[in-house]
Enzyme design. Structure first.
Site, PDB file in Angstrom:
ATOM      1  CG  ASP B  11      -1.884   1.131   1.241  1.00 29.08           C
ATOM      2  OD1 ASP B  11      -2.220   1.644   0.158  1.00 29.08           O
ATOM      3  OD2 ASP B  11      -2.337   1.517   2.338  1.00 29.08           O
ATOM      4  CD  GLU B  72      -5.069   0.984  -2.659  1.00 27.45           C
ATOM      5  OE1 GLU B  72      -5.280   0.003  -1.918  1.00 27.45           O
ATOM      6  OE2 GLU B  72      -5.451   2.129  -2.424  1.00 27.45           O
ATOM      7  CG  ASP B 145      -1.085   3.089   6.128  1.00 30.35           C
ATOM      8  OD1 ASP B 145      -1.233   3.896   5.218  1.00 30.35           O
ATOM      9  OD2 ASP B 145      -1.294   3.354   7.332  1.00 30.35           O
TER      10      ASP B 145
END
Lengths: 196, 196
Positions: B11, B72, B145
């Site tokens: 992430d 991501e 996260d």
């Protein structure tokens, strides 16, 4: 050339990443060391493309050993489809500078235009012809990304005062000329170029 | 564990970059290998921050030797002030995957949500509690996260069919269940988890 500041300017991009290396002396005169473009094929995966860009930038860093790296700043507001790739390429450039122990700075397009032409809304051709003139180039570097990288490098050196590492650019408030620091820098560079 | 696919989910972020490593088997069951966050101090220069993130990711790559990296996807439309730093961190993640010879993929937040919960508009807590359940974690990984990185890793494995490298996920049009591939994957993972 010991008294010159060697600047690597980078115009980040995934398809074409412009690179320009200039030596800038304390009198603001400048000379071309290297100019080129690192390209990556659009049919590669993004990670592979970034690896190609990184490999090209590492070669330039190793061959030309700049003192400082200047990268054009990317804004999310530049709502082109390529903005994410441009941001990623700028991240690679800043990472490599840090990993080589080099200071790095970013400059906005209008800072570059103002530093080169004295006018932040100058058009691209004005910037490019100024760059060619300052570096005494007979032809404009192609593609435009290469010329832009030289402009970023010159911008950085002039804004920080060339090889004069105290970083003072131009005179103070009492300066009689009424010029901006960028305009003074440009005038001085023109004078220096004319002397040759 | 030879038949499991080991996925590193990332992430991306400049202040907190979530990392999660999972092993996912052909029956879609999954187990936690590593979860954490690489942080960089906001008072460092951007290049230094990216170098800190890169160093942290290299440690995870070296220690856990994933088969594939999933990141991501960042959009310019996410008009947060941090979007450029996030894009740059994602570029570093994709670069490192390529330099380690690993395939890399990006997934959008709604792809991740759909893969984990069967519903692309699920809220973050739903995604996180599903991740904890699939991985049989007693507490949710913190900060968010870190949990998001695990969700990205699971998403990637399930979308491509876990350790079954033919990449076929779920059944064809004649599937009697009327479920989406994500819903089937989830149901199968739940069954697999219940068996233990």
């Amino acid at each position: 050339m010991a008294s010159a500041l060697r600047v690597l300017g980078i115009d980040p991009g995934l398809t074409r990443c412009g690179v320009g290396v200039v030596d800038v002396r304390a009198d603001r005169s400048a000379s071309l060391v290297h100019v080129g473009v690192v390209r990556s094929a659009p049919d590669l995966a993004v990670g592979e493309r970034l690896a190609v860009i990184a490999a090209g930038l590492r070669i330039v860093l190793a061959e030309h050993r700049p003192d400082v790296v200047a990268v054009e700043r990317v804004f999310a507001q530049q709502n082109r489809s390529t903005v994410m790739g441009t941001a990623q390429a700028s991240g690679i450039a800043l990472l490599l500078a840090a990993e080589h122990g080099l200071p790095a700075a970013t400059h906005t397009p209008s800072e570059v235009k103002a530093a080169i032409t004295g006018y932040g809304a100058a058009d691209k051709r004005q910037v490019q012809s100024m760059v060619a003139r300052v570096l005494r180039l007979e032809v404009l570097p192609q593609p435009a990304d290469a010329a832009d990288a030289l402009a970023i490098a010159l911008c950085h050196a002039w804004r920080r005062g060339g090889a004069d590492r105290t970083g003072t650019v131009g005179a103070g408030a009492g300066d009689p000329g009424g010029l901006t620091p960028a305009q003074r820098a440009w005038a001085q560079a023109e004078k220096a170029a004319a002397r040759r």
